[in-house]
Design an enzyme around this catalytic site. Structure first.
Site, short mmCIF file in Angstrom:
data_model
loop_
_atom_site.label_atom_id
_atom_site.label_comp_id
_atom_site.label_asym_id
_atom_site.label_seq_id
_atom_site.Cartn_x
_atom_site.Cartn_y
_atom_site.Cartn_z
N TYR A 64 -5.31 -32.16 -34.91
CA TYR A 64 -4.12 -32.25 -34.06
C TYR A 64 -4.19 -33.46 -33.12
O TYR A 64 -3.44 -33.55 -32.17
CB TYR A 64 -3.94 -30.96 -33.25
N ASP A 111 -12.63 -20.82 -36.26
CA ASP A 111 -13.52 -21.12 -37.38
C ASP A 111 -14.69 -22.03 -37.01
O ASP A 111 -15.72 -22.01 -37.68
CB ASP A 111 -12.72 -21.75 -38.53
N HIS A 167 -8.37 -34.94 -41.86
CA HIS A 167 -7.24 -34.16 -42.36
C HIS A 167 -6.25 -33.90 -41.24
O HIS A 167 -6.56 -34.07 -40.07
CB HIS A 167 -7.70 -32.84 -43.03
C1 FAD Z 1 -12.30 -27.48 -40.03
C2 FAD Z 1 -11.46 -27.05 -38.84
C3 FAD Z 1 -11.24 -25.69 -38.59
C4 FAD Z 1 -10.47 -25.29 -37.49
N1 FAD Z 1 -10.26 -23.95 -37.28
C5 FAD Z 1 -9.51 -23.54 -36.24
C6 FAD Z 1 -9.30 -22.15 -36.00
O1 FAD Z 1 -9.81 -21.28 -36.70
N2 FAD Z 1 -8.50 -21.80 -34.94
C7 FAD Z 1 -7.95 -22.74 -34.12
O2 FAD Z 1 -7.26 -22.38 -33.16
N3 FAD Z 1 -8.15 -24.06 -34.33
C8 FAD Z 1 -8.91 -24.48 -35.35
N4 FAD Z 1 -9.12 -25.83 -35.54
C9 FAD Z 1 -8.44 -26.80 -34.65
C10 FAD Z 1 -9.29 -27.22 -33.42
O3 FAD Z 1 -10.45 -27.88 -33.85
C11 FAD Z 1 -9.67 -26.07 -32.49
O4 FAD Z 1 -8.50 -25.40 -32.06
C12 FAD Z 1 -10.46 -26.51 -31.26
O5 FAD Z 1 -10.95 -25.38 -30.59
C13 FAD Z 1 -9.61 -27.35 -30.28
O6 FAD Z 1 -10.46 -28.16 -29.52
P1 FAD Z 1 -10.90 -27.78 -28.04
O7 FAD Z 1 -11.12 -26.31 -28.00
O8 FAD Z 1 -12.04 -28.65 -27.68
O9 FAD Z 1 -9.60 -28.08 -27.20
P2 FAD Z 1 -9.28 -29.42 -26.38
O10 FAD Z 1 -9.25 -30.56 -27.31
O11 FAD Z 1 -10.15 -29.50 -25.21
O12 FAD Z 1 -7.81 -29.05 -25.87
C14 FAD Z 1 -6.72 -28.94 -26.74
C15 FAD Z 1 -5.45 -29.32 -25.98
O13 FAD Z 1 -5.20 -28.35 -24.96
C16 FAD Z 1 -4.76 -28.98 -23.76
N5 FAD Z 1 -5.78 -28.76 -22.71
C17 FAD Z 1 -7.11 -28.70 -22.89
N6 FAD Z 1 -7.73 -28.48 -21.74
C18 FAD Z 1 -6.78 -28.40 -20.79
C19 FAD Z 1 -6.81 -28.17 -19.39
N7 FAD Z 1 -7.96 -27.98 -18.75
N8 FAD Z 1 -5.64 -28.15 -18.72
C20 FAD Z 1 -4.46 -28.34 -19.37
N9 FAD Z 1 -4.37 -28.55 -20.71
C21 FAD Z 1 -5.53 -28.58 -21.41
C22 FAD Z 1 -4.58 -30.45 -24.08
O14 FAD Z 1 -3.25 -30.68 -24.48
C23 FAD Z 1 -5.53 -30.66 -25.25
O15 FAD Z 1 -5.13 -31.72 -26.08
C24 FAD Z 1 -9.90 -26.27 -36.63
C25 FAD Z 1 -10.13 -27.63 -36.88
C26 FAD Z 1 -10.92 -28.01 -37.96
C27 FAD Z 1 -11.16 -29.48 -38.17
#
Ligand code: FAD
Length: 553
Positions: free
Chosen positions: A118, A177, A419
């Protein structure tokens, strides 16, 4: 700069005209973000260094690359931040926000910043400073009695699981995941996992937020300033504010409470296969009553045969030719592995006699689908070793984080694989799952993509997530995948289906689809944005919401 992706900070109703007018414009001819003005940014960087320490203000290439979208070409600079800030306290975030207002510098906050597929850690708008909260990584509370946790933004699912185990708590957390993402960041982008509390936005209760003016807000019962009910009841008095800080740019969230499961006596790791591609409709119809009445309490996920094949395999080993994997190769894979056209994992939790009865109910609900199979492996809830040995699909339904699913990235065989996801929501009905399946599958066939899909089931809706793999250093391949998504998003919308989440490249496009009553919802969001963040410093463009100074009139 990706070729057809000039920043367009226009209201959606003006967007198409604007795009046509500007088709041949260079970036400098368009609305130039104030934040990109180098003089202002330099002054701001000096002030950030004084506020949080120069060692936490990063401008080196390696760090900027680390906090850019890992699934887009290294040569693209649109989504590369000029600076990454890593504050350690709420007070430091407040200082950053005040400096950003003073110099009109835009900030893009993430927590772990692993929003891969994303946009990763990348900001939507060039010149935007990334505020990464990995250093704020304390687990503040795990409450066994009432079943909730309270975390700072940098706490990953791996961290939280380790903390719960180390301190002998009796709860099961919920994990997606991959375990490396942050509990808070995932929740902010409406992410989900696979236990009873898999819908993280729904499980979230009580939030602390730094507003754009630097003020600190606590939502719900946190506003009472007394007692300890902040994380047990979502409602305080008056409007519920928590939801407006998710997938938005109205504040920087610094703490959340999240409901978690009490450890069940027994867990059944269930697995269903159905042989025919169209069986997905019967499967959905059969499971909906069991999801609605709570027989199946978790969020099951169903993968098609291509998704099952791609996990842990390399395309070169399976089909060493250009183009899509042919049907006969998929047939061969199904025969050899025992996989179905669709393969569903589900969970049952509770006392032994209850999980046994519920498994029998699942078997009987599926029995009419010719060639279907149902397996259930029963484990004691306190037998962590056995649960950890289940492998990723069984583990994540028991809240045990894993990184093994990342092997799916090996499929492409590129040095830098990538991807992007098409993530559509549809009602949980057989006819609807076939409709969205056909839209995406047929478009994949037309454009030469393999149709690889995982569908997550909730009691009333499904989330159909298709994965488009590419070599992330191939700009044409990446751009084509984005353009493909844009096109399919419109087709899905015409059939009444919406995206639940979007890559930064096509966030505006997704927002544009929500156009009921002349984009009343977007105009409402813009009204909130202008009131809460008049200088427009927080995450310009997140979810298609642009501040006034960057909107084309
Ligand atoms: C192989 C693969 C499998 C995946 N499987 C899943 C799955 O099972 N479920 C799923 O949900 N996702 C999945 N994902 C997508 C993603 O990788 C995850 O959701 C991941 O947890 C998001 O990254 P993060 O938790 O570090 O969020 P971050 O990148 O830290 O945050 C995501 C977004 O939330 C907002 N945000 C973050 N922190 C704050 C804050 N403190 N205040 C205000 N806004 C904020 C921002 O807009 C930011 O861009 C997958 C990705 C891949 C590549």
């Amino acid at each position: 700069m990706p070729p057809s992706n000039r920043p367009i900070h226009a209201r959606p109703q003006a967007m198409r005209n604007f795009r046509n007018e500007m088709r041949s414009a260079t970036m400098s001819e368009l609305t130039m973000p104030v934040a990109a003005s180098p003089g202002r940014l330099d002054e701001a960087i000096a002030a950030f260094s004084r506020a949080i320490g120069p060692e936490h203000v990063h401008t080196d290439d390696a760090t900027l690359a680390e906090f850019s979208d890992p699934y887009s070409p290294s040569s693209w600079d649109d989504y590369r931040p000029p600076v990454v800030l890593q504050p350690a306290t709420v007070e430091e975030i407040q200082a950053i926000v005040r400096i950003a207002n003073e110099y009109t510098v835009s900030l893009w906050t993430n927590s772990q910043g692993r929003n891969n597929a994303y946009g990763g850690s990348s900001p939507r708008m060039p010149g935007t400073v990334v505020v990464n909260l990995r250093r704020m990584n304390r687990v503040l509370e795990v409450n066994d009695e009432l079943g909730y946790v309270v975390v700072e933004p940098g706490v990953s699912f791996n961290d939280l699981y380790a903390y719960v185990r180390e301190h002998g708590h009796d709860v099961w957390i919920d994990v997606p995941d991959l375990g490396w993402g942050s509990v808070l960041g995932n929740t902010m982008d409406h992410g989900f996992g696979y236990t009873r509390y898999g819908d993280h936005a729904a499980a979230q209760c009580g939030m602390e937020v730094v507003l754009a003016n630097g003020e600190l807000l606590r939502t719900g019962l946190g506003a009472l300033g007394a007692g300890d009910g902040w994380h047990v009841s979502k409602r305080g008095f008056g409007p519920s504010a928590d939801g407006i800080f998710m997938q938005s740019n109205f504040g920087i969230v610094t703490k959340i409470g999240l409901w978690v499961m009490r450890r069940p006596d027994f867990y059944i790791y269930g697995f269903i296969t159905v042989p025919q591609p169209d069986d997905i409709a019967a499967l959905v119809e059969a499971l909906r009553p069991l999801l609605l009445d709570g027989t199946i309490p978790n969020q099951p996920e169903v993968f098609n045969d291509f998704a099952a094949l791609a996990e842990g395999a390399k395309k070169a080993d399976v089909w060493p030719n250009p183009g899509r994997v042919p049907a006969e190769v998929l047939d061969g894979f199904r025969k050899k592995s025992g996989a179905g056209a669709w393969n569903l994992r589900f969970a049952l939790y509770g006392r032994e006699e209850i999980v046994d009865v519920n498994l029998a109910a699942v078997r009987s609900a599926i029995a009419h689908i010719p060639g279907s199979t149902v397996n259930g492996q029963k484990l004691r809830g306190d037998d962590r070793e056995a649960i950890e040995a289940l492998g990723q699909p069984g583990q994540v339904q028991a809240g045990v984080p894993s990184m093994s699913f990342l092997s799916v990235m090996d499929w492409v065989g590129a040095k830098k694989p990538g991807h992007v996801c098409l993530s559509s929501i549809a009602p949980l009905r057989g006819a609807d799952v076939l409709k969205i399946r056909d839209i995406v599958r047929d478009a994949c066939a037309e454009y030469g993509y393999d149709y690889g899909t995982g569908i997550t089931l909730s009691p009333r809706h499904l989330t159909h997530i298709s994965t488009l793999f590419y070599d992330a250093e191939d700009p044409v391949a990446v751009r084509s995948a984005y353009d493909f998504c844009r096109e399919v998003i419109v087709k899905a919308r015409e059939a009444g289906f919406a995206e639940y989440r979007a890559h930064i490249d096509f966030m505006d496009h997704v927002a544009d689809q929500f156009d009921w009553n002349n984009h009343a919802l977007l105009r409402f969001n813009e009204t909130l944005k202008d009131a809460l963040d008049p200088n427009g410093i927080l995450a310009p463009g997140k979810s298609g919401i642009w501040p006034k100074r960057l909107r084309v009139k």
